[in-house]
Design a protein around this motif. Sequence first.
Motif, PDB file in Angstrom:
ATOM      1  N   UNK A 103      13.501  25.371  24.971  1.00  0.00           N
ATOM      2  CA  UNK A 103      12.916  26.275  25.966  1.00  0.00           C
ATOM      3  C   UNK A 103      13.297  27.725  25.664  1.00  0.00           C
ATOM      4  N   UNK A 161       3.826  26.772  35.471  1.00  0.00           N
ATOM      5  CA  UNK A 161       4.810  27.396  36.367  1.00  0.00           C
ATOM      6  C   UNK A 161       4.212  27.571  37.765  1.00  0.00           C
ATOM      7  N   UNK A 165       5.634  25.887  41.113  1.00  0.00           N
ATOM      8  CA  UNK A 165       6.049  26.704  42.253  1.00  0.00           C
ATOM      9  C   UNK A 165       5.394  26.234  43.553  1.00  0.00           C
ATOM     10  N   UNK A 295       3.492  33.008  50.203  1.00  0.00           N
ATOM     11  CA  UNK A 295       2.946  33.331  48.883  1.00  0.00           C
ATOM     12  C   UNK A 295       4.041  33.369  47.808  1.00  0.00           C
ATOM     13  N   UNK A 297       5.011  34.837  43.734  1.00  0.00           N
ATOM     14  CA  UNK A 297       4.717  35.788  42.661  1.00  0.00           C
ATOM     15  C   UNK A 297       5.674  35.463  41.517  1.00  0.00           C
TER      16      UNK A 297
ATOM     17  N   UNK B 160      14.410  24.342  48.914  1.00  0.00           N
ATOM     18  CA  UNK B 160      13.471  23.382  48.326  1.00  0.00           C
ATOM     19  C   UNK B 160      12.374  24.114  47.548  1.00  0.00           C
ATOM     20  N   UNK B 161      11.828  25.179  48.146  1.00  0.00           N
ATOM     21  CA  UNK B 161      10.758  25.935  47.480  1.00  0.00           C
ATOM     22  C   UNK B 161      11.295  26.629  46.226  1.00  0.00           C
ATOM     23  N   UNK B 164      11.732  24.037  43.559  1.00  0.00           N
ATOM     24  CA  UNK B 164      10.396  23.632  43.096  1.00  0.00           C
ATOM     25  C   UNK B 164       9.851  24.679  42.131  1.00  0.00           C
ATOM     26  N   UNK B 165      10.037  25.952  42.486  1.00  0.00           N
ATOM     27  CA  UNK B 165       9.495  27.040  41.661  1.00  0.00           C
ATOM     28  C   UNK B 165      10.171  27.106  40.301  1.00  0.00           C
ATOM     29  N   UNK B 166      11.339  26.516  40.164  1.00  0.00           N
ATOM     30  CA  UNK B 166      12.062  26.511  38.893  1.00  0.00           C
ATOM     31  C   UNK B 166      12.059  25.133  38.249  1.00  0.00           C
ATOM     32  N   UNK B 167      11.197  24.244  38.723  1.00  0.00           N
ATOM     33  CA  UNK B 167      11.191  22.869  38.209  1.00  0.00           C
ATOM     34  C   UNK B 167      10.395  22.729  36.917  1.00  0.00           C
ATOM     35  N   UNK B 168       9.736  23.810  36.481  1.00  0.00           N
ATOM     36  CA  UNK B 168       8.966  23.746  35.246  1.00  0.00           C
ATOM     37  C   UNK B 168       9.799  23.989  34.003  1.00  0.00           C
ATOM     38  N   UNK B 169      11.110  24.044  34.150  1.00  0.00           N
ATOM     39  CA  UNK B 169      12.000  24.172  32.998  1.00  0.00           C
ATOM     40  C   UNK B 169      13.381  23.700  33.436  1.00  0.00           C
ATOM     41  N   UNK B 295      11.016  35.872  36.239  1.00  0.00           N
ATOM     42  CA  UNK B 295      11.543  35.812  37.609  1.00  0.00           C
ATOM     43  C   UNK B 295      10.481  35.351  38.606  1.00  0.00           C
ATOM     44  N   UNK B 296      10.939  34.826  39.734  1.00  0.00           N
ATOM     45  CA  UNK B 296      10.035  34.341  40.783  1.00  0.00           C
ATOM     46  C   UNK B 296      10.436  34.914  42.134  1.00  0.00           C
ATOM     47  N   UNK B 297       9.420  35.272  42.914  1.00  0.00           N
ATOM     48  CA  UNK B 297       9.604  35.849  44.248  1.00  0.00           C
ATOM     49  C   UNK B 297       8.726  35.051  45.198  1.00  0.00           C
ATOM     50  N   UNK B 298       9.345  34.417  46.190  1.00  0.00           N
ATOM     51  CA  UNK B 298       8.604  33.532  47.094  1.00  0.00           C
ATOM     52  C   UNK B 298       8.775  33.977  48.532  1.00  0.00           C
TER      53      UNK B 298
END
Lengths: 354, 354
Positions: A103, A161, A165, A295, A297, B160-161, B164-169, B295-298
């Motif tokens: 990765x 991704x 998410x 939402x 991002x 949990x969210x 989930x958002x980081x479960x693709x790696x 990075x991810x912003x939820x």
Amino acid sequence: MQAVALFPEGPDLRVIEKERPEPADGEVLIRTLSVGIDGSDRRIVDGEIGGDVPDGEDHLVVGHEAVGIVEDANGTELTEGTVVTPLVRRPTDAGSHAAQNGELDMAPAGAFHECGIFGAHGYMAEYVTCEPAYLVTVPASHAEYGFFVEPASILEKSLEQAFAARSGFNWRPESAFVLGNGNLGLLGLARLATGEEFERTYCLGRRDRPDPTIDFIERVGGTYVDSRETPLRQVPAAYEPVDYVFETTGYPKHSVGAARALGPNGVATLQGIPGEATFEFEGGAFHSDLVVNNKALLGVVNSRKTHFEAAVDWLSDVSSGLLDDLVTGRYSVDEIDRALDDSPETLKTVICFE
Amino acid sequence: MQAVALFPEGPDLRVIEKERPEPADGEVLIRTLSVGIDGSDRRIVDGEIGGDVPDGEDHLVVGHEAVGIVEDANGTELTEGTVVTPLVRRPTDAGSHAAQNGELDMAPAGAFHECGIFGAHGYMAEYVTCEPAYLVTVPASHAEYGFFVEPASILEKSLEQAFAARSGFNWRPESAFVLGNGNLGLLGLARLATGEEFERTYCLGRRDRPDPTIDFIERVGGTYVDSRETPLRQVPAAYEPVDYVFETTGYPKHSVGAARALGPNGVATLQGIPGEATFEFEGGAFHSDLVVNNKALLGVVNSRKTHFEAAVDWLSDVSSGLLDDLVTGRYSVDEIDRALDDSPETLKTVICFE
């Protein structure tokens, strides 16, 4: 052999003669078929980003969207004659976690080079060497379009991704919106318009008809959205609040604008890499809209082997006619300057080695 | 029976006498034990948000963080004497997808009311009625702290969210950073500091020692970060780039600031809901940082039954001493004005019905 090399002083791009590389143990020798050029390449050549030469060298061979044929399998598991496309990142430390788990696309700065971008030679050369771990097989029928695998893999990663998410609830997306009608945008739109995940697709541009990008958008079944008439924030009212946004413009207002175009529970992936830009921003509305509408991002960069493989799977089903619409020029290595020229008509240009 | 009701004209908050409700078929009657008060309640009472009365009524019973005892099971699967806490949202259309799939927390605006917030009466009354589908059982041992389940469920949903958002790696988080040392921030910090997901925790505030919130942060093993000394963008250098940010301040600059505090592959969840605010913003840096660092912003709002259940599981393991540190006042219904008073010393105030 011939190679296209960037000399950072200047910067100066030249076609040079290099010795044909010898594959080390565990590497194969690849005869390059063609190498695509994208916006990053133009920025590298202009000295805006990347361009760092490999240790001990005075130049960087450019090009990161390549397809070639295994010329010498050198005792590896690969077979001579197999068509392959190489990944972009290589570890700076082969023993690192990032290198071991496959990765590298998620590795922190410093843990990798990017071939043809910084720290490691790229693929715009008649021959390159590579370990099989960094190669993905392309069906011979699609060898001519193998340079599309790398950009298509970015969409595959972004989509993976985005779905990850949204995996914490029962997401039921219907619509996808691509920001930007350059090559990555149109290639991404063609993938999103397959109907596999979304029923309706849109693509943002700022061009007047007649225009080949608008024709392409409509050919794959998408709806063209003219940003001069419909700013992002008006997209939900003028079209629909969309479930997924794939941003490719690198226009910094699109980072926050992408979120405004989303409906409840939507997700936007950002892929563009803008330079510095400061502007006024409705930060309160951005913040509360993200929260009350759940939402997401996501920033997404690079891709890994599974994304290349997914891209190969998709591209294998795409008609050559559609892909030809995206290729606005195939050039020999001596025509590199013409291939790098950019104009409103330019979509994908390609250097062909045979 | 007594109830605390908001009359929107004014707005005017009064303790009123109401008829004790009769459970309809399929509903149980609950005797309320206590109801927590949070920042939203204060904004509702001040007329800033929500406050819409149910159809045909002239007032809204407030309160959405409740715990009570089943007084009349009314033929349902529940047993009299069971301690329960109610969910907040109710569908406007019981046949809708959102109502049927148990994910009202992801429903679009218009598809739900929020009890005690808008469109449906809340729980600050001696008795309330509810369908078992909207109730979660609390161990009798923790009945006294059952009003913490709702706010704790927000953290569970956010976590949990985020995962989930980081479960693709292959995500390997080590550190978590809470923005805000109010009640939700401290409760969230206590959960994040359990060691289950993170090795190190931080909490942002702007207070001088000696201070009970700083004491609480350190009691659970967290590090206090004073935002007057260390703005968010300096957190990575001054402490470490963090893997997870849990925002509770509703300070609009924290939407983009949260992303700056993250390390590569980090994720921030926003829970605060600010009003309008426009400011200058380094949008180019925000955009490129999200992309090159994946990075991810939820945004995260509300919670569902599984999050309430996870919150009950965690709270059942928390010492009453720690929870008592968060409760700065227990009041009778006649003391509602004192319970709503806010001061730097106020963390969680509670209305107790017995």
